[in-house]
Every structure is written in C-alpha cells, then in structure tokens.
Design a protein around this motif. Structure first.
Motif, short mmCIF file in Angstrom:
data_model
loop_
_atom_site.label_atom_id
_atom_site.label_comp_id
_atom_site.label_asym_id
_atom_site.label_seq_id
_atom_site.Cartn_x
_atom_site.Cartn_y
_atom_site.Cartn_z
N CYS A 27 10.73 30.28 71.71
CA CYS A 27 9.61 30.81 73.19
C CYS A 27 10.51 30.62 74.14
O CYS A 27 11.29 30.25 74.67
N HIS A 28 11.31 31.84 75.02
CA HIS A 28 11.49 31.96 76.22
C HIS A 28 10.96 31.89 77.68
O HIS A 28 11.45 32.70 78.48
N CYS A 29 9.90 32.02 77.50
CA CYS A 29 9.14 32.14 78.53
C CYS A 29 9.22 30.83 79.75
O CYS A 29 10.01 29.81 79.24
N THR A 30 8.63 30.98 81.00
CA THR A 30 8.81 29.91 81.64
C THR A 30 8.97 29.09 81.56
O THR A 30 9.32 28.04 82.13
N ASP A 31 7.22 28.84 81.01
CA ASP A 31 6.97 27.22 80.27
C ASP A 31 7.64 26.82 79.96
O ASP A 31 8.69 25.23 80.14
N CYS A 32 8.23 27.34 78.90
CA CYS A 32 9.20 26.89 77.46
C CYS A 32 11.06 26.39 78.10
O CYS A 32 10.92 25.32 78.19
N ARG A 33 11.08 27.18 79.32
CA ARG A 33 12.69 26.53 79.81
C ARG A 33 12.41 25.85 80.62
O ARG A 33 13.39 24.62 80.85
N GLN A 34 10.94 25.67 81.77
CA GLN A 34 11.29 24.52 82.66
C GLN A 34 11.01 23.50 81.53
O GLN A 34 11.77 22.39 82.07
N ALA A 58 5.00 9.36 75.78
CA ALA A 58 4.38 10.55 76.97
C ALA A 58 3.60 11.71 76.41
O ALA A 58 4.25 12.60 75.73
N LEU A 59 2.70 12.12 77.26
CA LEU A 59 2.59 13.64 77.43
C LEU A 59 2.36 14.13 78.50
O LEU A 59 1.60 13.53 80.03
N HIS A 60 1.96 14.87 78.38
CA HIS A 60 1.58 16.22 79.70
C HIS A 60 2.18 17.45 78.97
O HIS A 60 2.42 18.06 78.33
N GLU A 61 0.64 17.94 79.13
CA GLU A 61 0.21 19.62 78.71
C GLU A 61 0.15 19.72 77.49
O GLU A 61 0.98 20.79 77.07
N GLY A 62 -0.16 18.97 76.65
CA GLY A 62 0.02 18.65 75.03
C GLY A 62 0.98 18.13 74.81
O GLY A 62 0.97 18.23 73.03
N ARG A 63 2.65 18.42 75.22
CA ARG A 63 3.24 17.70 74.61
C ARG A 63 3.81 16.42 75.30
O ARG A 63 4.05 16.18 76.10
N ARG A 72 11.99 15.99 74.73
CA ARG A 72 10.33 16.16 74.50
C ARG A 72 10.62 16.81 72.84
O ARG A 72 12.07 16.78 71.73
N VAL A 73 9.75 16.00 72.35
CA VAL A 73 10.05 15.14 70.96
C VAL A 73 8.87 16.58 69.69
O VAL A 73 9.00 17.00 69.32
N PHE A 74 7.85 16.89 70.34
CA PHE A 74 5.91 17.25 69.63
C PHE A 74 5.44 17.32 70.45
O PHE A 74 5.06 16.63 71.77
N ALA A 81 0.97 20.44 63.50
CA ALA A 81 2.47 19.63 65.28
C ALA A 81 3.45 20.69 64.79
O ALA A 81 4.14 20.96 63.88
N GLU A 82 4.08 20.68 65.69
CA GLU A 82 4.75 21.77 66.66
C GLU A 82 6.02 20.46 66.77
O GLU A 82 5.97 20.03 68.18
N VAL A 83 6.50 20.97 66.59
CA VAL A 83 8.15 19.91 66.87
C VAL A 83 9.18 20.70 67.23
O VAL A 83 9.65 21.73 66.75
N LYS A 84 9.58 20.17 68.05
CA LYS A 84 11.31 21.01 68.83
C LYS A 84 12.09 20.77 67.46
O LYS A 84 13.09 18.88 67.36
N LEU A 85 13.01 20.99 67.33
CA LEU A 85 13.34 21.75 66.42
C LEU A 85 15.03 20.80 66.52
O LEU A 85 15.94 20.59 65.63
N GLY A 86 15.23 21.13 67.74
CA GLY A 86 16.70 20.15 68.14
C GLY A 86 16.47 18.74 68.00
O GLY A 86 17.23 17.94 68.61
N THR A 87 15.53 18.04 67.80
CA THR A 87 15.31 16.85 67.51
C THR A 87 15.43 16.22 66.27
O THR A 87 15.19 14.98 66.01
#
Ligand SMILES: [Zn+2]
Ligand SMILES: [Zn+2]
Length: 125
Positions: A27-34, A58-63, A72-74, A81-87
């Motif tokens: 995802c290239h959206c602004t939220d994902c970038r930030q 810790a939790l911020h807006e579901g992440r 950022r892990v999942f 479960a949506e997992v950041k694959l870089g982890t």
C-alpha cells in the motif's frame, strides 16, 4: 504446513504464522507512508486463528507496535491478522504481492509488481 516466525527489531515482540497468507499487499497511501516512515507498506493477511504472538505491544489506530523499539509489527482483530512482512525472520520472504493499493501515490521510480492487481485507491472486493 508452512510455519513462519517474525519479531520486532529488539525481539521483545514475537509471532508465529501457520499456513499461507490469504492475500499479500503493498500500500502506497499516505497513512501507510507515515506510519512506516517508508514509501509503502508490505503486508500479508492470515486468518486470526493462524496467528499467535507473545510480548507486549502498544496500539495506535488498530496497528500494533513494539513500545521498546518502535517496530510496526501487525494489526489483528477477531477475523484476520495483518502482518508487516518486513518483520519476518527470513528474508527474502518468498511472498509476492497479489495486489497494490493507492497506486496514485506510488513513487514514479517504483515499477508495478508484475501480476499484482492494481487499485488506484482502496481494494474493491
Ligand atoms: Zn521491539
Ligand atoms: Zn495504506
């Protein structure tokens, strides 16, 4: 069955995944970038039942992220479960994106992933 393991940068947060992901996205959206500090996020989605984790997050807006190192892990709810694959521990992961979101925000030097569905904004089921 394939098992994959991953962790945050400092190792306090760990997780394990059973089986193959249901889908793999970029995802290239602004939220994902930030939230990632990078040009896009790369993640896989598994059934919540295929995911287990240890360590405080810790939790911020579901992440969920590691409060010690900030990785950022999942994100997880009762369904998925949506997992950041870089982890994931093993790189390269062997997991090729099946779709790309918000391609209107994609950096022009970054080519589309071959064979991945392309969405101008969010995914349409
Ligand atoms: Zn950590
Ligand atoms: Zn996004």
């Amino acid at each position: 069955m394939t098992m994959r393991e991953g962790n945050c940068n400092c190792g306090r947060v760990r997780y394990r995944l059973r089986g193959e992901p249901k889908r793999i996205g970029i995802c290239h959206c602004t939220d994902c970038r930030q939230e990632s500090g990078s040009a896009f996020t790369y993640y896989g989605v598994w059934d919540a039942a295929a995911f287990e984790t240890t360590g405080e997050t810790a939790l911020h807006e579901g992440r969920r992220f590691c409060p010690a190192c900030g990785s950022r892990v999942f994100a997880v709810d009762e369904r998925e479960a949506e997992v950041k694959l870089g982890t994931l521990q093993d790189a390269p992961t062997g997991l090729t994106p099946t779709y790309e979101l918000w391609i209107k925000r994609r950096e022009p030097w970054l080519p589309p992933v071959k064979g991945a569905d392309q969405f101008l904004e969010d995914r349409i089921d």
